[in-house]
Design a protein around this motif. Sequence first.
Motif, PDB file in Angstrom:
ATOM      1  N   SER C 681       0.860  -1.184   0.000  1.00  0.00           N
ATOM      2  CA  SER C 681       0.000   0.000   0.000  1.00  0.00           C
ATOM      3  C   SER C 681       0.894   1.231   0.000  1.00  0.00           C
ATOM      4  CB  SER C 681      -0.883   0.021   1.252  1.00  0.00           C
ATOM      5  OG  SER C 681      -0.084   0.284   2.391  1.00  0.00           O
ATOM      6  N   LEU C 682       0.307   2.375  -0.337  1.00  0.00           N
ATOM      7  CA  LEU C 682       1.103   3.604  -0.328  1.00  0.00           C
ATOM      8  C   LEU C 682       1.387   4.087   1.091  1.00  0.00           C
ATOM      9  CD1 LEU C 682      -0.422   5.514  -3.367  1.00  0.00           C
ATOM     10  CD2 LEU C 682       1.909   4.653  -3.161  1.00  0.00           C
ATOM     11  N   ALA C 683       0.700   3.492   2.091  1.00  0.00           N
ATOM     12  CA  ALA C 683       1.042   3.814   3.479  1.00  0.00           C
ATOM     13  C   ALA C 683       2.300   3.062   3.888  1.00  0.00           C
ATOM     14  CB  ALA C 683      -0.103   3.447   4.410  1.00  0.00           C
ATOM     15  N   ASP C 684       2.438   1.845   3.394  1.00  0.00           N
ATOM     16  CA  ASP C 684       3.553   1.008   3.843  1.00  0.00           C
ATOM     17  C   ASP C 684       4.720   0.981   2.858  1.00  0.00           C
ATOM     18  OD1 ASP C 684       2.311   0.344   6.237  1.00  0.00           O
ATOM     19  OD2 ASP C 684       1.183  -1.273   5.308  1.00  0.00           O
TER      20      ASP C 684
END
Lengths: 163, 287, 760
Positions: C681-684
């Motif tokens: 994900s773009l968070a991780d």
Amino acid sequence: MKKQVIIFQLNDEPVEIYVDPAESLLTVLRDRLGLYGTKAGCSKGECGACTVLLDDRAVNSCLVPVGKVQGCKVETIENLSRGGKVHPIQEEFVDKGAVQCGFCTPGMVLSAYALLKENPQPARDQIKMAISGNLCRCSGYKQIEEAILSAAKKLARQGNSIT
Amino acid sequence: MSYLTVSTLEEALTSLSDSSGKARVVAGATDLFLQDLPHSLVDLSALPEITVVEEKDGLISIGAAVTHTAAASSSLILARARALAEGCSAVGSPQIRNIGTIGGNVINAAPAADAAVALISLGAEAVLIDVNRETRQEAVENLYWTYNRSLVDSSKEILLRLLVKPCLGGEGSAFTRFAVRRALALPMVNAAARVKLENGLVKKVRLVAAPVRPAPTRLIQTEELVINQPVDKDTLKRVEVSAAGEVEVRGSQLRCSARYRQHLVGVLIARVLKIAADRADPGKAGD
Amino acid sequence: MILKTPEKFTRQFGKAESKGYQSPEVWSKVTGKAVYGIDLTLPGMLHGKILRSPFPHARIKQVDTRAAEALPGVRAVLTGAELENRPFGIAVEDELPLAADKVRYIGDEVAAVAAVDLQTAERAIKAIKVEYEELPAVYDPVEALKDEAPLLHDNFPGNIAWQREVERGSLSAAFTEADLVVEERFTVPAIHPAYLEPIACIAVNDPYTGITLHTALQSPDAVREIVARVLKYPLSKVNINGPVMGGGFGGRVYGNLKVYILSALLAIKSGSPVKIQLTREEEFTAGRPMIAAVIKMKMAVRSDGTILGREADIITDNGAYSAQAPWVSKTLSERNDSVYRIPAIKTRVRLAYTNKVPTGQYRAYGNQAANFATESLIDIAAKKLDLDPLELRLKNCVREGDTTVHGLQIGKCGLAECLQAAAKEIGWDRKKAGRGYGLSAAIHANGSLVFDKNFRGASALVRLELDGRITIFTGEQDYGQGTHAAFAQIAARALDVSPVQVTVESKQTKTAPFSTGALAMRQTTVGGKAIQLAAEDLREKIFKAAAELVGEPVAMENEVLRSISGQELELAEVAYHYHSATSGLRMTGEGKFVPAESDYDESGYGNISLTYSFASHAVEAEIDQATGELIIHRLVAVHDSGRIVNHLTARGQVYGGAAQGFGMSCFEGYLFDQGRVANASLADYKIPTALDLPQIDPLFIEIEDPAGPYGSKGLGEIVMVPVLGAVANAAADAAGVHVTDLPLTAEKIYQALAGWECEL
């Protein structure tokens, strides 16, 4: 959830829709209301491409259940350049080379717009903070920051209010 | 009834009791799509009485539906509970801070929620009301059940406000965090401190670090260590060792190893204590 | 000479760009009106969804689609059993449109459905029952090459997808003569291009005109050929129409072929247009990141700093299927050898299959990964020899007229000037206490003469419209990097008109000239040259027709067409004259730029590109000793990309490329847990935010290179290459120790400082 009627102010006009209130504002804007200027990059609040203004504050429309906008004011990128006019922020984005692939641009412009509404003369660090929830892979952000600085100056020179 | 934005507390409580456990309250609702949707939602974000920050009976009262943005820019919080302003500015991104609330940060019970870490360091108490109209007051750290699960049942009970004793003369607070990225990132470690100095010695202190356990964790041994000590280089060195030694942490592939996290707890606690102590200069009116 | 202010040159490219000319498309982008792939919908369109393997390696025993087919709203269900078992691929043919007998990674495509809406398609996917028999899997490329490792593809023994060994000069002599031998092992994780718009494609099948794919690609012509081959359609019955592209960075050269092929197959089977759009999670788990690499490298140096030779043993991680990974592996393994005058090299590179996400390509094609290793090793040597890293680089760097160890012929070359300017600008001679400084150098090709020998160059048409405006027809795609603006400027300069008079058309494969694509940094140099030639051809045609019209010779001066007696003509008049004289043709200039064939031999020796771009970056950094945090204060990026066509967009390329290099240096990279992508994900998977980047100062050494149009050459890929070496060297200078495992996280640096055993 059961569908219900949601009435809100969208780009200065009233809108009434009959929709599952748990549906995200993002999909309502794009798939039901045809406002494709709001982009979907992750749909999880991690990229900022779907940024819109909810009661003058920048929010990720993908994280807002549409039930929440009942009676609220929503502004999208489409509201900034109506009637063929382009907002000074948008002019400066072009002038400073802040637009590359352009996919983050609507969200980025709206974060800038929200910032300048609240703080008409931001310092560079405040600009960085204001766009820190908007990912851009093309630009390295520098020309975006320059554009927002320059838009603030332009608006001040013109003595314009932001809207 | 499915999504209801209420305008009075009475309406909220009635809605909850009417749906007998099938509805739950939300405020910012930013984490809604991460969970299974309940039958219906009662949105509290427009309740006037829980969206204000005010000074009341000598306490700072922060409505549960105050957004992180509002808390971070509140002059009262900036002046008298600085750790909370700093914790709130560290949450997610501007977009998330604009809609996510302090109450949500506590009730979602994430182990390293920035605002909650700051609140616990400040010794904040939560005021809750349930469907039977009974209210209770509870220390924030006592609201945690396990990882990402609060003891507060959102189908029966509403967090109304958080009460913080203001940092007055000789008292200071601070929050800090360490993450891979400066926005949109969960911390490897976050830490907050509240300290009261008298004649240059620590008289009262609360030190909190996370993620250590399911709830942000007070470092009791380290707190005891600094009582009656000056916050100088030597003490801070001992604080660093003590804090790291006091916690048992888990490693995570996405953030960092347990050993490094433990080391960071020591470094961050020492740093945040130093900042809080600097703000506790008795010459100033508070932090 | 360093020019910070571009006025002198921009004027030569026309008047409109005193502030930097840009394609008119920016206005639709900034107002939210630009239509991207994800924004497209068509009447009657269905939504496609792909069923993916939950196992890293398993045999498919049975696929039962009955429940899915029975769902209301489901229009087509497709499995591997229905399709011919004929592999396709890019560099290596090792993929099937849908897995037939085996799945080889978590995410492998097993079945696909088309339904009236996305929710129904998702329900249908869940209703498909697949029986698997799990097989042992291998995740580490080094382990995968061992005899006992599970085999992914029966026809690729030893799990080797591709390999190469090359030796030039006498390496043993180099190591015998050396006063110092330095050796290190470097690792680089897989990197996702992380373009912000997820890949989306609508396939339309028409019994008469064939398949049309509405999807944005950097190399639509290449994808068109592969799709036609897989579908067994005649080439002219496959067309690709490109909407606006939300970022590419190499990731959309071939994009995600499975998406294009499966949407086409579903469109054929269902009889309706089908849209498949990847989720962000699918982008990470089934997209095409750039290969991870393990680079063991050894360098022989004389005590005066002369580099004598270099040996490398490289293992690259292919994942389950190959895409362009062999080519990326090749560039990774050799391009850096031509930055310096290295008389002897020996390199072995092996591309290993593993049960992980298949790989593809990314901006700079592995050159940046190798830069991390080669430039770190140079600083390690400099330190051991007590030499100035700048002096060591200047002593060895390639210069104009050199032929490098691999046969690259160095034409115009400002590498030494780049190094000196970068060092000067960062304050090499007045270093601040407590700060670390790092330098690096890079070379990158400008298009390939050998990638497709039959298409070494480019072609273009430039047409005079009846209203006097100019239209360029090209196969070169622009996705924000400024190519079309540069093309308009080049044509405008050749024709002596304003670039605002010029429109660029490139979006449809059936009408655009063929192009090998937006890759290998070829667009400005090779593509731009074709534009220049076409515009010059048109200019001659205009003069000829105008002379016919007025009965005397004409010339263009200051954007005005004038006969020798002083009569002014409008371009529209000339256009109309030609139009009526030919009963309807429009005057069109043709540009065919066909470079001479390369002397490239079977060993891979020879001049592979028309010319080369050069760069040196310098970084000033600091380490927080308590946490290991690397704080980068400043990056100076000095580039020799010839004459800069457009300083505004060129600066944008440097900022953006530097940001990507910074992300790759400091925190990007795939993390895996038993073959599963742990940070999907773009968070991780963290790319830099505005708050993370240091000050970046681009400088251009403008040495005109006759190889490119008006002396210009490529910039877009090389911008990210030297960042890696410069950041690593600055970090090492500040920390006193080299971390050789990317990314350079605080934890790894702290471990090195504290002397911990590596726990990661």
